[in-house]
Motif scaffolding. Structure first.
Motif, PDB file in Angstrom:
ATOM      1  N   ARG A  47       0.859  -1.040   0.129  1.00  0.00           N
ATOM      2  CA  ARG A  47      -0.022  -0.081  -0.019  1.00  0.00           C
ATOM      3  C   ARG A  47       0.874   1.172   0.062  1.00  0.00           C
ATOM      4  O   ARG A  47       0.493   2.246  -0.592  1.00  0.00           O
ATOM      5  CB  ARG A  47      -0.977  -0.012   1.087  1.00  0.00           C
ATOM      6  CG  ARG A  47      -0.376   0.594   2.389  1.00  0.00           C
ATOM      7  CD  ARG A  47      -1.589   0.721   3.627  1.00  0.00           C
ATOM      8  NE  ARG A  47      -2.132  -0.610   3.880  1.00  0.00           N
ATOM      9  CZ  ARG A  47      -2.719  -0.965   5.063  1.00  0.00           C
ATOM     10  NH1 ARG A  47      -2.977  -0.006   5.699  1.00  0.00           N
ATOM     11  NH2 ARG A  47      -3.202  -2.039   5.237  1.00  0.00           N
ATOM     12  N   ALA A 117      -6.159   0.583  -0.459  1.00  0.00           N
ATOM     13  CA  ALA A 117      -5.693   1.493   0.768  1.00  0.00           C
ATOM     14  C   ALA A 117      -4.520   2.432   0.022  1.00  0.00           C
ATOM     15  O   ALA A 117      -4.505   3.722   0.412  1.00  0.00           O
ATOM     16  CB  ALA A 117      -5.190   0.683   1.746  1.00  0.00           C
ATOM     17  N   LEU A 121      -4.711   6.514  -0.042  1.00  0.00           N
ATOM     18  CA  LEU A 121      -3.392   7.048   0.956  1.00  0.00           C
ATOM     19  C   LEU A 121      -2.785   8.107  -0.538  1.00  0.00           C
ATOM     20  O   LEU A 121      -2.590   9.241   0.237  1.00  0.00           O
ATOM     21  CB  LEU A 121      -2.470   6.155   1.336  1.00  0.00           C
ATOM     22  CG  LEU A 121      -2.995   5.561   2.699  1.00  0.00           C
ATOM     23  CD1 LEU A 121      -2.127   4.197   2.995  1.00  0.00           C
ATOM     24  CD2 LEU A 121      -3.234   6.320   3.801  1.00  0.00           C
ATOM     25  N   TYR A 124      -5.243  11.035  -0.952  1.00  0.00           N
ATOM     26  CA  TYR A 124      -5.224  11.712   0.328  1.00  0.00           C
ATOM     27  C   TYR A 124      -3.983  12.625   0.535  1.00  0.00           C
ATOM     28  O   TYR A 124      -4.128  13.898   0.930  1.00  0.00           O
ATOM     29  CB  TYR A 124      -5.181  10.993   1.884  1.00  0.00           C
ATOM     30  CG  TYR A 124      -5.238  11.519   3.071  1.00  0.00           C
ATOM     31  CD1 TYR A 124      -6.528  12.123   3.322  1.00  0.00           C
ATOM     32  CD2 TYR A 124      -4.226  11.996   3.927  1.00  0.00           C
ATOM     33  CE1 TYR A 124      -6.876  12.751   4.437  1.00  0.00           C
ATOM     34  CE2 TYR A 124      -4.523  12.436   5.288  1.00  0.00           C
ATOM     35  CZ  TYR A 124      -5.705  12.943   5.672  1.00  0.00           C
ATOM     36  OH  TYR A 124      -5.999  13.680   6.664  1.00  0.00           O
ATOM     37  N   LEU A 160     -12.059  -2.504   3.338  1.00  0.00           N
ATOM     38  CA  LEU A 160     -10.835  -1.919   3.636  1.00  0.00           C
ATOM     39  C   LEU A 160     -10.536  -1.934   4.915  1.00  0.00           C
ATOM     40  O   LEU A 160     -11.186  -2.143   5.948  1.00  0.00           O
ATOM     41  CB  LEU A 160     -11.317  -0.213   2.985  1.00  0.00           C
ATOM     42  CG  LEU A 160     -11.575  -0.033   1.848  1.00  0.00           C
ATOM     43  CD1 LEU A 160     -12.213   1.024   1.674  1.00  0.00           C
ATOM     44  CD2 LEU A 160     -10.107   0.116   1.032  1.00  0.00           C
ATOM     45  N   GLU A 164      -7.111   1.319  10.382  1.00  0.00           N
ATOM     46  CA  GLU A 164      -5.677   1.807   9.943  1.00  0.00           C
ATOM     47  C   GLU A 164      -5.836   3.072   9.022  1.00  0.00           C
ATOM     48  O   GLU A 164      -5.090   4.217   9.369  1.00  0.00           O
ATOM     49  CB  GLU A 164      -4.843   0.688   9.431  1.00  0.00           C
ATOM     50  CG  GLU A 164      -4.456  -0.498   9.933  1.00  0.00           C
ATOM     51  CD  GLU A 164      -3.754  -1.508   9.201  1.00  0.00           C
ATOM     52  OE1 GLU A 164      -3.139  -1.309   8.286  1.00  0.00           O
ATOM     53  OE2 GLU A 164      -4.735  -2.716   9.182  1.00  0.00           O
ATOM     54  N   LEU A 165      -6.881   3.121   8.175  1.00  0.00           N
ATOM     55  CA  LEU A 165      -6.918   4.289   7.160  1.00  0.00           C
ATOM     56  C   LEU A 165      -7.509   5.456   8.005  1.00  0.00           C
ATOM     57  O   LEU A 165      -7.074   6.473   7.768  1.00  0.00           O
ATOM     58  CB  LEU A 165      -7.704   3.917   6.133  1.00  0.00           C
ATOM     59  CG  LEU A 165      -7.195   3.077   5.064  1.00  0.00           C
ATOM     60  CD1 LEU A 165      -8.309   2.732   4.139  1.00  0.00           C
ATOM     61  CD2 LEU A 165      -5.831   3.420   4.635  1.00  0.00           C
ATOM     62  N   LEU A 176     -14.774   6.878   5.442  1.00  0.00           N
ATOM     63  CA  LEU A 176     -14.406   5.671   5.825  1.00  0.00           C
ATOM     64  C   LEU A 176     -15.302   5.045   6.560  1.00  0.00           C
ATOM     65  O   LEU A 176     -15.172   3.767   7.109  1.00  0.00           O
ATOM     66  CB  LEU A 176     -13.103   5.615   6.359  1.00  0.00           C
ATOM     67  CG  LEU A 176     -12.058   5.935   5.365  1.00  0.00           C
ATOM     68  CD1 LEU A 176     -10.527   6.293   6.079  1.00  0.00           C
ATOM     69  CD2 LEU A 176     -11.701   4.983   4.164  1.00  0.00           C
TER      70      LEU A 176
END
Length: 177
Positions: A47, A117, A121, A124, A160, A164-165, A176
């Motif tokens: 990831r 993921a 990220l 993001y 997902l 963690e995300l 999320l």
């Protein structure tokens, strides 16, 4: 052959694919080991690497590309710079989405979740479009595409790693949940 380069090592990706196809056609007994290697490659998603690649792909698109896409276009009419930026960024993001769907289609849910993921990220990290990048012209691009990735994952049955995300993407916690 100690000082000479290997022809196999010098092949492009397309040429290596052609060699593999020819080898498997000539030696069907190698199909099972080749399939095992392919599964190993496909299940080994990282990831962080995907996030870095997504971020690079989106931030690396030249703002000058807008000149060829925005404005009046014959047969299409006026194309707003934000629309053109979205199209160009979508082209950069598409290979990652294709990879996500390819892994999900093979039933590799864990690897698909890692790719998803990574995509999230990477998006993001692009949420604040900096000047002189296409993201400046498409300020909502990252959040909108992230929402699409989350919807795709739900539709594909990919779970997902939300906990963690959430830690890594606190500004997108609503997305999320």
């Amino acid at each position: 052959m100690s000082g000479e380069r290997s022809a196999l090592e010098a092949l492009s990706a397309a040429e290596k694919a052609a060699v593999l196809d020819e080898l498997l056609a000539a030696r069907p007994d190698l199909r099972d080991p080749a399939e095992a290697c392919a599964v190993q490659v496909m299940t080994g998603a990282d990831r962080v690497a995907v996030a870095d690649d997504v971020e690079s792909a989106l931030q690396g698109r030249d703002i000058e590309e807008l000149n060829t896409r925005a404005g009046h276009r014959p047969g299409r009419g006026y194309v707003h710079p934000a629309e053109a930026a979205d199209e160009i960024l979508d082209e950069a993001l598409q290979p990652f989405l294709d990879d996500l769907h390819r892994r999900a289609g093979l039933g590799m849910r864990s690897a698909a979740a890692e790719v998803a993921a990574g995509i999230l990220l990477g998006l993001y990290n692009c949420r604040h479009g900096t000047s002189e990048t296409l993201l400046e012209y498409a300020p909502d691009y990252a959040a909108e595409r992230a929402s699409g990735v989350v919807r795709d994952c739900a539709r594909l049955g990919i779970e997902l790693p939300a906990v963690e995300l959430l830690d890594l993407m606190p500004e997108w916690s609503a997305l999320l949940r």
